[in-house]
Design a protein around this motif. Structure first.
Motif, PDB file in Angstrom:
ATOM      1  N   VAL A 204       0.832  -1.205   0.000  1.00 33.59           N
ATOM      2  CA  VAL A 204       0.000   0.000   0.000  1.00 33.59           C
ATOM      3  C   VAL A 204       0.867   1.256   0.000  1.00 33.59           C
ATOM      4  O   VAL A 204       0.605   2.221  -0.743  1.00 33.59           O
TER       5      VAL A 204
ATOM      6  N   GLU B  57       2.593   1.883  -3.497  1.00 36.12           N
ATOM      7  CA  GLU B  57       1.663   2.381  -4.513  1.00 36.12           C
ATOM      8  C   GLU B  57       1.203   3.797  -4.185  1.00 36.12           C
ATOM      9  O   GLU B  57       0.975   4.609  -5.094  1.00 36.12           O
ATOM     10  N   ALA B  58       1.071   4.110  -2.916  1.00 35.38           N
ATOM     11  CA  ALA B  58       0.703   5.479  -2.532  1.00 35.38           C
ATOM     12  C   ALA B  58       1.835   6.451  -2.854  1.00 35.38           C
ATOM     13  O   ALA B  58       1.596   7.553  -3.376  1.00 35.38           O
TER      14      ALA B  58
ATOM     15  N   SER C  60       2.116   7.382  -6.505  1.00 35.14           N
ATOM     16  CA  SER C  60       1.173   8.417  -6.951  1.00 35.14           C
ATOM     17  C   SER C  60       1.649   9.827  -6.614  1.00 35.14           C
ATOM     18  O   SER C  60       1.126  10.799  -7.154  1.00 35.14           O
TER      19      SER C  60
ATOM     20  N   ALA D 127      -2.777  10.052   0.132  1.00 33.80           N
ATOM     21  CA  ALA D 127      -2.447   9.046  -0.885  1.00 33.80           C
ATOM     22  C   ALA D 127      -2.736   7.638  -0.377  1.00 33.80           C
ATOM     23  O   ALA D 127      -3.199   6.772  -1.134  1.00 33.80           O
ATOM     24  N   ILE D 128      -2.476   7.391   0.886  1.00 33.25           N
ATOM     25  CA  ILE D 128      -2.776   6.074   1.464  1.00 33.25           C
ATOM     26  C   ILE D 128      -4.276   5.840   1.497  1.00 33.25           C
ATOM     27  O   ILE D 128      -4.764   4.752   1.145  1.00 33.25           O
TER      28      ILE D 128
ATOM     29  N   HIS E 149      -5.866   4.916  -1.886  1.00 34.39           N
ATOM     30  CA  HIS E 149      -5.469   3.651  -2.491  1.00 34.39           C
ATOM     31  C   HIS E 149      -6.692   2.835  -2.892  1.00 34.39           C
ATOM     32  O   HIS E 149      -7.729   2.854  -2.201  1.00 34.39           O
TER      33      HIS E 149
END
Length: 389
Positions: free
Chosen positions: A33, A36-37, A40, A127-128, A131
């Motif tokens: 997670v 991927e955060a 971004s 951002a988290i 997700h």
């Protein structure tokens, strides 16, 4: 048969770091997670750095290192760098190879101060929460808010009168001595031998008697952290130098969606609650609900919430409550009062695990950025169980 106690002395290892991490370890999902955060936020990171000069610590690794420090209660960045020398789990999570050099603690601290500002901490948290696996867990209608005290990295002995209030030569930790003019007028006496020199250095923890001395934020300030304020949250408790941390929680999964930290004073919680709800849902025309305790039961605060199209699910005071029957008659009010208490779990985790019982940072901006990142780490700690349900 008995095994032999001999060191192998192997020079090379052909096992990948990732293979050494248990398949069901919760950090595997957390790292996925987080990666991927952070991906971004690549454009945000790109705007912070120039395209020339010596390469700095990669921002992704720096943020992952700060998160692992919070998740595993590492009390200092110097100790974090020490543990990363030999802890393979930490190296794998941060992104360092088995042979990669660990950063010097002072270099890491300087890069952290430059990167992890309040704005960046909020972007990491957002951002988290955005997700693809985390967003479905959130409620966009029902929220709760509360505040907690964060003890400052300053002692009560540092709470000294402000400049101009007392003579500059007053030292509460030093015993009274003779006046300088008297010493000048005293004639030196002849001695037969040279006296042994005595150290004049004062103790770092000198005794100070505060009895009978009136101290307040109007006349005194901490010499260690001037942004800290003397405050007590309830009658009968001792006042301490602290900040006020605030959190906005969504009621479906109990995840923190907004965080803030301000100077400690009586109206800080209400102002921060309005700021966070406006920041999270700017210009919203949907009817939101906001649960809170009795400390938020004030006519002005309730009126501001209604103007913002937010139903105030605030616990009623026994007398002169601003919450009336048009709010309490609905079943949703009782549900909000029940779910709002879950926000204390995030505060408890932040203080027992995240190190926010007493911050080790000084200055409002640094403490605020760390508090918001700790709230984001609290969300990450809960994700493996929520996503597995």
């Amino acid at each position: 048969m008995r095994g032999t106690d001999e060191m192998s002395g192997s020079l090379f290892s052909y096992v990948d770091l990732k293979a050494r991490i248990p398949a069901r370890h919760p950090l595997r999902k957390i790292r996925q997670v987080v990666n991927e955060a952070l991906a971004s936020l690549d454009s945000e990171f790109e705007a912070l750095y120039t395209d020339f000069g010596r390469p700095s610590i990669p921002p992704e690794r720096l943020i992952r290192a700060s998160l692992i420090q919070i998740l595993f209660s590492v009390r200092s960045e110097r100790q974090l760098m020490e543990q990363m020398q030999y802890n393979l789990l930490f190296r794998w999570f941060v992104g360092l190879g088995i042979d990669d050099a660990v950063w010097v603690p002072t270099v890491f601290t300087k890069n952290r101060d430059r990167l992890l500002t309040t704005d960046m901490s909020r972007k990491v948290m957002a951002a988290i929460l955005a997700h693809r696996e985390v967003a479905p867990l959130l409620s966009d209608e029902h929220f709760s808010v509360d505040g907690t005290m964060v003890k400052a990295w300053a002692s009560m002995k540092s709470f000294q009168p402000k400049a101009g209030d007392t003579p500059p030569d007053d030292d509460p930790g030093r015993p009274p001595g003779r006046d300088a003019t008297d010493e000048a007028q005293t004639e030196p006496t002849e001695v037969e031998t040279t006296p042994m020199p005595r150290p004049t250095r004062q103790s770092r923890n000198a005794e100070v008697d505060f009895r009978g001395e009136k101290r307040s934020n109007a006349t005194h300030a901490s010499t260690t952290d001037p942004d800290a304020r003397l405050y007590k949250k309830s009658p009968g408790t001792g006042a301490m130098l602290c900040f006020m941390g605030h959190a906005l929680m969504e009621n479906r999964s109990g995840l923190i969606v907004q965080g803030d930290l301000t100077q400690a004073e009586g109206h800080a919680e209400r102002r921060a609650a309005l700021d966070m709800i406006h920041r999270h849902s700017p210009g919203s025309t949907r009817q939101l609900t906001l649960g809170a305790d009795k400390g938020f039961d004030a006519a002005e605060f309730v009126a501001d919430l209604r103007k913002a199209c937010v139903t105030p699910h605030v616990a009623q005071k026994s007398r002169y409550s601003a919450i009336d029957g048009r709010t309490t008659r609905h079943k949703g009010y009782a549900l909000s009062i029940k779910h709002r208490k879950r926000i204390e779990e995030a505060f408890g985790w932040a203080k027992t695990v995240g190190g926010m019982a007493q911050t080790v940072y000084r200055g409002l901006e640094l403490v605020r950025a760390r508090f918001i990142l700790t709230m984001a780490a609290n969300n990450l700690a809960r994700l493996p169980r929520l996503l597995a349900a």
